[in-house]
Design a protein around this motif. Structure first.
Motif, PDB file in Angstrom:
ATOM      1  N   UNK A   1       9.128  -4.628   4.229  1.00  0.00           N
ATOM      2  CA  UNK A   1       8.700  -3.282   4.614  1.00  0.00           C
ATOM      3  C   UNK A   1       9.877  -2.466   5.119  1.00  0.00           C
ATOM      4  N   UNK A   2       9.692  -1.159   5.093  1.00  0.00           N
ATOM      5  CA  UNK A   2      10.598  -0.242   5.781  1.00  0.00           C
ATOM      6  C   UNK A   2       9.984  -0.012   7.157  1.00  0.00           C
ATOM      7  N   UNK A   3      10.588  -0.584   8.175  1.00  0.00           N
ATOM      8  CA  UNK A   3       9.987  -0.559   9.514  1.00  0.00           C
ATOM      9  C   UNK A   3       9.727   0.852  10.011  1.00  0.00           C
ATOM     10  N   UNK A   4      10.699   1.719   9.811  1.00  0.00           N
ATOM     11  CA  UNK A   4      10.544   3.083  10.286  1.00  0.00           C
ATOM     12  C   UNK A   4       9.398   3.798   9.606  1.00  0.00           C
ATOM     13  N   UNK A   5       9.349   3.712   8.276  1.00  0.00           N
ATOM     14  CA  UNK A   5       8.299   4.376   7.513  1.00  0.00           C
ATOM     15  C   UNK A   5       6.938   3.770   7.824  1.00  0.00           C
ATOM     16  N   UNK A   6       6.887   2.445   7.976  1.00  0.00           N
ATOM     17  CA  UNK A   6       5.623   1.771   8.270  1.00  0.00           C
ATOM     18  C   UNK A   6       5.100   2.159   9.648  1.00  0.00           C
ATOM     19  N   UNK A   7       5.981   2.176  10.625  1.00  0.00           N
ATOM     20  CA  UNK A   7       5.567   2.549  11.983  1.00  0.00           C
ATOM     21  C   UNK A   7       5.009   3.965  12.009  1.00  0.00           C
TER      22      UNK A   7
END
Length: 233
Positions: A159-165
């Motif tokens: 996942x892309x942590x920033x985008x997911x958050x």
């Protein structure tokens, strides 16, 4: 007295003078007076790096064989520089040999191994390691020595942590829950679900619902996630 010169009366001898800015030990010249051969003895850094790249391919191919994998098996490749010794000395290659060679020979390595080689720090925590082996490449004599642990892993969701958050309302706790949920799912089923939904996956964890876009929030391999991050850098 006729002092005219005949064709064989003059012989041109050729000698070599080291050019300015070149150390005498960096060149070698020899000849018979008429033909002069000059050799440039300076080390070609590009050729040295190409040799290291070939050694890296060899190490990963041997590890694949040891793991009993078939040539068609899709895996992800990682490397982790050898940890420093108790003396505090930096691990061989920690000064940039491996990153430099991996960067300058990316295409050759990908074509030879079928996948990019990524730093172990980019490996998802839930990735399953198939095999690992500590190895070394290069030579200390020419400054290309590098030691590292080669890792083979099963492709897994990333996942892309920033985008997911952001997709779950900015809650890092909710994002962690979604990652755990995705990691528990069968990868092929997730891919089929995304294909049927036009490239997205609907999730609901602990009351938090989100629609995740493949290629933005979620990826079906760490390699795809790394490529996306590199392209947006």
């Amino acid at each position: 007295v006729d002092a005219g010169l005949e064709a064989g009366d003059i012989k041109v001898l050729r000698d070599f003078k080291v050019p300015e800015g070149v150390a005498p030990e960096d060149v070698d010249a020899n000849g018979d007076g008429e033909v002069l051969a000059v050799l440039d003895l300076r080390v070609d850094a590009g050729l040295l790096d190409a040799g290291v790249a070939r050694e890296i391919v060899n190490r990963f191919q041997k590890l694949r064989k040891k793991a009993g994998l078939n040539p068609t098996d899709i895996i992800e490749l990682y490397y982790e520089p050898t940890q420093p010794s108790t003396s505090g000395a930096a691990p061989a290659g920690a000064d940039g040999v491996l990153p430099r060679v991996l960067s300058s020979h990316t295409e050759y390595l990908r074509e030879s191994l079928g996948s990019n080689i990524m730093a172990a720090s980019s490996k998802p925590a839930h990735a399953v390691i198939i095999a690992s082996e500590r190895t070394s490449v290069g030579s200390s004599e020419d400054g290309t020595s590098a030691s590292f642990t080669a890792l083979l892993a099963v492709p897994c969701v990333a996942v892309d942590r920033g985008a997911l958050t952001a997709a779950v309302g900015g809650s890092s706790e909710a994002a962690e829950g979604v990652v755990a949920y995705l990691a528990s799912r069968d990868l092929s089923r997730l891919q089929a679900e995304a294909a049927a939904s036009g490239g997205s996956i609907k999730v609901k964890v602990d009351g938090v619902a989100a629609q995740l876009a493949v290629g933005k929030h979620v990826f079906f391999s760490a390699g795809a996630a790394a490529a996306a991050a590199g392209g947006s850098a």
